[in-house]
Write a protein that holds these residues in place. Structure first.
Motif, mmCIF file in Angstrom:
data_model
loop_
_atom_site.group_PDB
_atom_site.id
_atom_site.type_symbol
_atom_site.label_atom_id
_atom_site.label_comp_id
_atom_site.label_asym_id
_atom_site.label_seq_id
_atom_site.Cartn_x
_atom_site.Cartn_y
_atom_site.Cartn_z
ATOM 1 N N THR A 1 0.824 -1.217 0.000
ATOM 2 C CA THR A 1 0.000 0.000 0.000
ATOM 3 C C THR A 1 0.852 1.259 0.000
ATOM 4 O O THR A 1 0.308 2.365 -0.103
ATOM 5 N N ALA B 1 3.587 3.786 -1.607
ATOM 6 C CA ALA B 1 4.078 4.159 -2.934
ATOM 7 C C ALA B 1 5.551 3.802 -3.091
ATOM 8 O O ALA B 1 6.313 3.785 -2.112
ATOM 9 N N SER C 1 -13.179 -2.933 -7.666
ATOM 10 C CA SER C 1 -12.650 -2.306 -6.452
ATOM 11 C C SER C 1 -11.529 -3.130 -5.851
ATOM 12 O O SER C 1 -10.510 -2.597 -5.400
ATOM 13 N N ALA D 1 -8.407 -2.889 -7.992
ATOM 14 C CA ALA D 1 -7.802 -1.557 -7.932
ATOM 15 C C ALA D 1 -6.669 -1.493 -6.908
ATOM 16 O O ALA D 1 -5.702 -0.737 -7.091
ATOM 17 N N HIS D 2 -6.762 -2.266 -5.829
ATOM 18 C CA HIS D 2 -5.689 -2.269 -4.831
ATOM 19 C C HIS D 2 -4.397 -2.829 -5.422
ATOM 20 O O HIS D 2 -3.303 -2.306 -5.172
ATOM 21 N N TYR D 3 -4.519 -3.900 -6.197
ATOM 22 C CA TYR D 3 -3.338 -4.456 -6.864
ATOM 23 C C TYR D 3 -2.821 -3.494 -7.935
ATOM 24 O O TYR D 3 -1.611 -3.294 -8.079
ATOM 25 N N GLU D 4 -3.735 -2.900 -8.689
ATOM 26 C CA GLU D 4 -3.312 -2.017 -9.779
ATOM 27 C C GLU D 4 -2.595 -0.778 -9.262
ATOM 28 O O GLU D 4 -1.657 -0.278 -9.899
ATOM 29 N N LYS D 5 -3.026 -0.307 -8.092
ATOM 30 C CA LYS D 5 -2.332 0.842 -7.506
ATOM 31 C C LYS D 5 -0.908 0.475 -7.115
ATOM 32 O O LYS D 5 0.024 1.277 -7.263
ATOM 33 N N ALA D 6 -0.726 -0.755 -6.609
ATOM 34 C CA ALA D 6 0.626 -1.202 -6.261
ATOM 35 C C ALA D 6 1.474 -1.418 -7.503
ATOM 36 O O ALA D 6 2.707 -1.299 -7.448
ATOM 37 N N GLU E 1 1.086 0.354 -10.500
ATOM 38 C CA GLU E 1 1.228 1.500 -11.406
ATOM 39 C C GLU E 1 2.554 2.236 -11.267
ATOM 40 O O GLU E 1 3.049 2.819 -12.249
ATOM 41 N N ASP E 2 3.168 2.216 -10.067
ATOM 42 C CA ASP E 2 4.417 2.971 -9.923
ATOM 43 C C ASP E 2 5.660 2.076 -9.919
ATOM 44 O O ASP E 2 6.764 2.526 -9.617
#
Length: 628
Positions: A521, A523, A614, A617-622, A624-625
C-alpha cells in the motif's frame, strides 16, 4: 518421494475434535450402500449426511439397517449439553457366532436432541470418509463446550459469494457443527428505493436470503440478519441523497479514526431524526426474510460521532450517552419486528462506567483480532454486569492474503480461554474483507475451522491438521492444512520487525495486517519501514518453496486458489524488496499483471461481479508505480 499416508490406517480423524474416542478392537464391515434405520429421525440425519457427501446412491434408508438411530433424552441434564451424541461402532461377531445375533446393528447413534443427532451424523460422515466399508470398532462420546458456534462472513468489502458458493459454505459449516451464520452487511442488500447505493455491488436479495435461510434451517444452522445501523455506512452517506444525514456531512472534512486521519462521511448523525428513519426502513425491508428472529445491528467503531454535527451535544453530555441513546432507538426498531438484537460491544467496553446502559436483551459481541486482545477483561466486565456475551476472534485472512497463522492461533486461544473462564455463551469467528477482500477461500476456511474447533472443544492449541486436511479439504495426502499453516507465516519475521525496534531493543510488530500486504500500500518512492532486509529475503524464499509444493490432493479449484495465494505473496514481497533496492525490478511488472489476471479469473468462480473492480484496484495501484 515421500510415502503418502493411508488415512484408513490412522486413528479417527474428526473435526472438531470429539470429547472422547476409544478404539475397542475389531472392525465392522459395512454394506454399500450403507443401510440406515432412522425412523422419524431421518429428517435430521439425511441432510447432514448429504452435506458430508453421503447422499443418494451411498445411503439406503430401511428398517433394520446396519446403522440404528435413536433419541435418548436422558443423555442431557446434570450439566451435560443437550447437543451431545454417542456413537458405538460394534465389531463383527466371530465367524462361528454369526447368525446368533443377526439383529445387532453395526453402528448405533444416540443423541439427546435433534441437534445432537445432526452432530452425530456429521461425525458419522467423517469416519465413513476416512474408513469406508471397513470401520474399526470404536466408541465416541461428544458434546460442545459452547452453545453457540458461529461464523460471520463480510459481504460488504467487495466480495459477495454466489449462491452456489453459499450452498457449499453452509454444507461445510454444518459438517463442522457450526450452528450460527451471518453475512455482514453495510450496503449489499437490494433495498427498494435505495438502488443507487447497491446497484454496482451485486447484492443479496430477499428471495436469496429466504433460500439461504431454508438451507441453513435444514442443517441446524441459525441464519441471522445483519445490517450496520450506525457506523461503517460510507457507501450510503457519500451519495448526495444521504450525505446530509451523516455525522461528517462533507467529502472533504477530515476526522480521526482512532489515531488515523480519514476524510468524509462514515456514521449516521445520531441527533438527526432522519437517521433512525433510514434504519427503520432498512430493518423493515431486511428482517422479514429471516426465520431466526435475530439480528446483528453492529453499531461499531463510531469514532466520528462527536467530531462533526453532534460535537456540541457530545461535549455537553459525553460520547457514551449520545451513543447509547441512538442504539436504544435502533433497539426500538428491532422490537417492532419481534427480533432479538446483538451488537459489537467495542464502544460500550471503551466506557466501562456506562456498561449498565447495555440493554439486558442486547447480546454483546466482544471482538479483537490479535493475540493480546483483552478478551479476559471484556469478559470480566460483561459477565460481571450480568450481560450475555460472545467472544469474536478472527481468521486473520483479511489485510494479509496469507492468513497470519501465529497471530490467528494466539487470538483464538486468548478468546476461548476467556469464553470458558467468564461463561460466554458463544464464539463468533469473523472473516472480514478489508482492502479488497483479496484472500482466497482456502485461507479464510482454514481460519474458520480453527475457530469452530475451539468453540466446540473449549480448548486451546489448534485443530488437528490431518483431520482438517481430510475432512474439510478432501485431501487424502493430509497435507493441505499444514501447508496453509506454513503459508500464513511466510512473512512472520517481517511482520515482527516491520516497525523496527523500540527504545529497549524489542521488535515492534505490525498489527492487523501482513507485512507483504501492508508494504504494497506504500508508494514506490516513499520511505520504507525499517524491517530488516534479511526478513524479506527469508519471506520470498518461503513463498517460492511453498509455491512449488501446493497440496496435490485438493480439488483443481482449491489447488489454483492455493497457488494464487503463494503467487500473490511472492510478487508483493518481490515488490517490497525491489523498492528497497535489494533485488532487481526486471520482470516484476509482468509477474504482477499475470497475478492480477488470475485474481480476476478466480474471483468469478466463487463471487459475484460487483466489487471485483474495487478489489483489483488495490493491486493495480501497487503496480502502477513499479518501474518498467
Amino acid at each position: 518421494m515421500p510415502v503418502m499416508p493411508d488415512p484408513a490406517m490412522l486413528p479417527p480423524l474428526i473435526v472438531p475434535k470429539p470429547l472422547d474416542v476409544v478404539r475397542t478392537g475389531g472392525s465392522a464391515r459395512l454394506p454399500t450402500p450403507l443401510t440406515i434405520d432412522a425412523g422419524p429421525h431421518r429428517v435430521h440425519i439425511e441432510p447432514l449426511l448429504r452435506a458430508a457427501g453421503f447422499g443418494e446412491g451411498k445411503v439406503s434408508w430401511t428398517s433394520g439397517g446396519v446403522v440404528r438411530v435413536s433419541l435418548d433424552r436422558g443423555m442431557a441434564g446434570d450439566g451435560r449439553s443437550n447437543e451431545g451424541y454417542h456413537i458405538d461402532v460394534n465389531p463383527d461377531a466371530p465367524k462361528q457366532e454369526r447368525g446368533k445375533d443377526g439383529n445387532r446393528p453395526s453402528i448405533v447413534l444416540r443423541a439427546a436432541s435433534a441437534a445432537g443427532l445432526r452432530h452425530g451424523a456429521a461425525t458419522l460422515g467423517q469416519i465413513l470418509r476416512q474408513y469406508g466399508s471397513v470401520m474399526p470398532a470404536m466408541q465416541i462420546g461428544d458434546e460442545p463446550a459452547l452453545a453457540n458456534r458461529g461464523v460471520m462472513l463480510d459481504i460488504s468489502r467487495d466480495r459477495v459469494p454466489t449462491m452456489e458458493h453459499l450452498r457449499e459454505i453452509v454444507n461445510t459449516l454444518a459438517v463442522l457443527k457450526c450452528n450460527h451464520l451471518q453475512l455482514y452487511t453495510e450496503h449489499t442488500f437490494a433495498y427498494a428505493g435505495h438502488e443507487e447505493v447497491w446497484r454496482d455491488a451485486s447484492p443479496m436479495t430477499g428471495e436469496e436470503y429466504r433460500t439461504l435461510d431454508g438451507w441453513c434451517r435444514e442443517l441446524g444452522i441459525t441464519l441471522v440478519a445483519n445490517q450496520n445501523c450506525f457506523g461503517h455506512l460510507a457507501a450510503w452517506l457519500k451519495k448526495p441523497r444521504y450525505m446530509s444525514m451523516a455525522e461528517i456531512d462533507s467529502l472533504e472534512k477530515v476526522w480521526k479514526f482512532m489515531e488515523w486521519p480519514r476524510p468524509g462521511p462514515f456514521s449516521l448523525c445520531p441527533t438527526d431524526p432522519r437517521s433512525i428513519e433510514l434504519v427503520r426502513d432498512m430493518l423493515g425491508q431486511l428482517l422479514p426474510h429471516f426465520s431466526s428472529k435475530q439480528v446483528n445491528i453492529n453499531c461499531d467503531e463510531t469514532f466520528d460521532v462527536g467530531q462533526g454535527r453532534s460535537e456540541q451535544l457530545v461535549r455537553e453530555r459525553g460520547g457514551a450517552p449520545v451513543y447509547f441513546d441512538f442504539v436504544d432507538q435502533v433497539l426500538a426498531c428491532v422490537k417492532e419486528h419481534g427480533f432479538k438484537p446483538m451488537f459489537w460491544a467495542d464502544i460500550a467496553l471503551s466506557h466501562p462506567e456506562q456498561i449498565g446502559r447495555i440493554a439486558p436483551e442486547l447480546l454483546s459481541l466482544a471482538w479483537g483480532y490479535e493475540p493480546d486482545s483483552d478478551f479476559d477483561q471484556w469478559g470480566r466486565v460483561l459477565h460481571g454486569a450480568g450481560r450475555d456475551f460472545w467472544v469474536c476472534p478472527g481468521t486473520s485472512a483479511w489485510r494479509s492474503i496469507i492468513g497470519r497463522t501465529s497471530e490467528r492461533r494466539g487470538n483464538i486461544d486468548t478468546a476461548i480461554r476467556a469464553a470458558v473462564d467468564h461463561e460466554s455463551t458463544g464464539l463468533l469467528m469473523c472473516d472480514w474483507g478489508d482492502l479488497g477482500h483479496r484472500q482466497q477461500w482456502p485461507v479464510s476456511l482454514h481460519g474458520l475451522v480453527d475457530g469452530l474447533n475451539a468453540a466446540w472443544t473449549g480448548q486451546r492449541g489448534g485443530v488437528d491438521l490431518n483431520a482438517e486436511s481430510l475432512q474439510v479439504f478432501g485431501d487424502a495426502s493430509l497435507s493441505a492444512a499444514a501447508w496453509l499453516e506454513d503459508v500464513g507465516d511466510i512473512d512472520r519475521e517481517a511482520r515482527r520487525t516491520y516497525h523496527g525496534m523500540d527504545a529497549a531493543g524489542n521488535p515492534k510488530r505490525i498489527k492487523n495486517a501482513s507485512a507483504l500486504l501492508q508494504d504494497s500500500t506504500i508508494a514506490w518512492g516513499e520511505p520504507h519501514q525499517p524491517s530488516r532486509p534479511e526478513d524479506w529475503r527469508r519471506a520470498i524464499d518461503a513463498a517460492k518453496w511453498l509455491g512449488e509444493r501446493v497440496p496435490a490432493g485438493n480439488s483443481p479449484l482449491l489447488r489454483d486458489e492455493c497457488a494464487q495465494t503463494t503467487r500473490a505473496a511472492k510478487v508483493l514481497i518481490w515488490r517490497a524488496l525491489a523498492r528497497r533496492g535489494t533485488v532487481e525490478v526486471a520482470g516484476l511488472r509482468s509477474e504482477m499483471s499475470e497475478m492480477i489476471a488470475e485474481h480476476r479469473r478466480l474471483w468469478a468462480l466463487r463471487s459475484r461481479p460487483g466489487g471485483l473492480s474495487s478489489s483489483v484496484a488495490h493491486y493495480e495501484k501497487a503496480l502502477e508505480d513499479v518501474p518498467a
